[in-house]
Design a protein around this motif. Sequence first.
Motif, PDB file in Angstrom:
ATOM      1  N   HIS A 244       0.820  -1.220   0.000  1.00  0.00           N
ATOM      2  CA  HIS A 244       0.000   0.000   0.000  1.00  0.00           C
ATOM      3  C   HIS A 244       0.850   1.264   0.000  1.00  0.00           C
ATOM      4  N   CYS A 254      -7.321   1.360  -5.016  1.00  0.00           N
ATOM      5  CA  CYS A 254      -6.999   0.079  -4.386  1.00  0.00           C
ATOM      6  C   CYS A 254      -8.190  -0.375  -3.542  1.00  0.00           C
ATOM      7  N   CYS A 256      -8.089  -1.009  -0.630  1.00  0.00           N
ATOM      8  CA  CYS A 256      -7.946  -0.403   0.698  1.00  0.00           C
ATOM      9  C   CYS A 256      -8.558   0.987   0.741  1.00  0.00           C
ATOM     10  N   CYS A 261      -1.708   2.284  -5.161  1.00  0.00           N
ATOM     11  CA  CYS A 261      -0.897   1.380  -4.340  1.00  0.00           C
ATOM     12  C   CYS A 261      -0.206   0.325  -5.223  1.00  0.00           C
TER      13      CYS A 261
HETATM   14 ZN    ZN Z   1      -3.922   0.010  -1.019  1.00  0.00          ZN
END
Ligand code: ZN
Length: 386
Positions: A244, A254, A256, A261
Amino acid sequence: MTPRRQSSRAPVTSPAVATVFTTVLTQGPVSRVDVARRTGLSSAAVTKAARPLIEAGYLIERDSEQSGIGRPVSPLEVRADREFFLGVKVTDRELIGVVTDLRARMLVTKFRPLPSRKPDAVVDGIAEMVTALLAESKAYKQRTHCLGVTVAGDVDRDTGHVRYSPFLHWRDVALGGLLAEKIDLEITVDNDVKAITVAERWFGDGVGANSFALVTLGTGIGCGLVVNGGVVAGSHGVAGEIGHIPVFGDGPVCHCGATGCVEAIASTDAIVAQARTATGEAGLTMAEIVTGARLGDTALRKVFARAGVAIGRGLASVANLVGPERIIVSGEGLDAYDLFADEIRETFATQAFGAAAQCELILRPLPFEEWARGAAAIAVQTLFLS
Ligand SMILES: [Zn+2]
């Protein structure tokens, strides 16, 4: 986690005992004099610390050896089958379980499909795996006290909570507590990459290295860091999340929630998604993508080249920030290594600052059962952390 079988554990009653035990475990057979020299303890302290471990059967003295001049020495060695350890790695589709000895050598390996990723189903699956592993030998049943369980993602080892695991779609699952209701062993839950890093540091290529990083490529992109001889856990349980690090500012979003990332460009899923977009073929599989790229398909080669640049930038960031002696790159994503090796190395060389570029890049395949061995290694480690 509360130890459930305190009485049966190795008698690690002081820091000196832990130091002597870990030194013999990771570097033995080794004489008391050498243990003293390597640890800075006095010879008397080493002898005193070794005694309860010998009495409990964890250490043995080898037959005397004449060491040139002077009195004969009896090197200390670990009795590897004094205790056995279980390790289970949870992936998004199966459980991998192993029984190891004290030196984390794998004695039994089992694979078990996961019918569902729901926490209850995973807990039941792990309990069944534990039963099946212990049933392999009477000795395992009698002399196994610790289980290590690992998952990808953000894990709080102290509480056994999985705070976030993207591939299982879990948030805030009290995995350690749920397992403790069903399994009568001392249980440690940790991040899978950190666990493999522990195994590497104690029993693998990391032995003797003061600092190294282990980077895994595949469904996720993880990184375990050892600095000054210790695995970096991070004050919030998150450290070394190379997957990340933002490497393409305008890159894809991403899972996340962040943008650009390494994992959003170079994970297996990301490579598949980019290849499908590039070719317009929505059903392409990773195997087909790898084959196509190897046959020279320009669009597919570009996807791997971009992934290589993303990985190279991530590795250079690790080298620039931490300055490890070596970076071990591993994981199932390494199967396609030939398709982005040049880009990884070129980008790393360009982006690593000054002497950081001297960091050695080691590429090594990672058989799937090694993930479970990592889980067993953190179970071994609990002997010394109480
Ligand atoms: Zn990420």
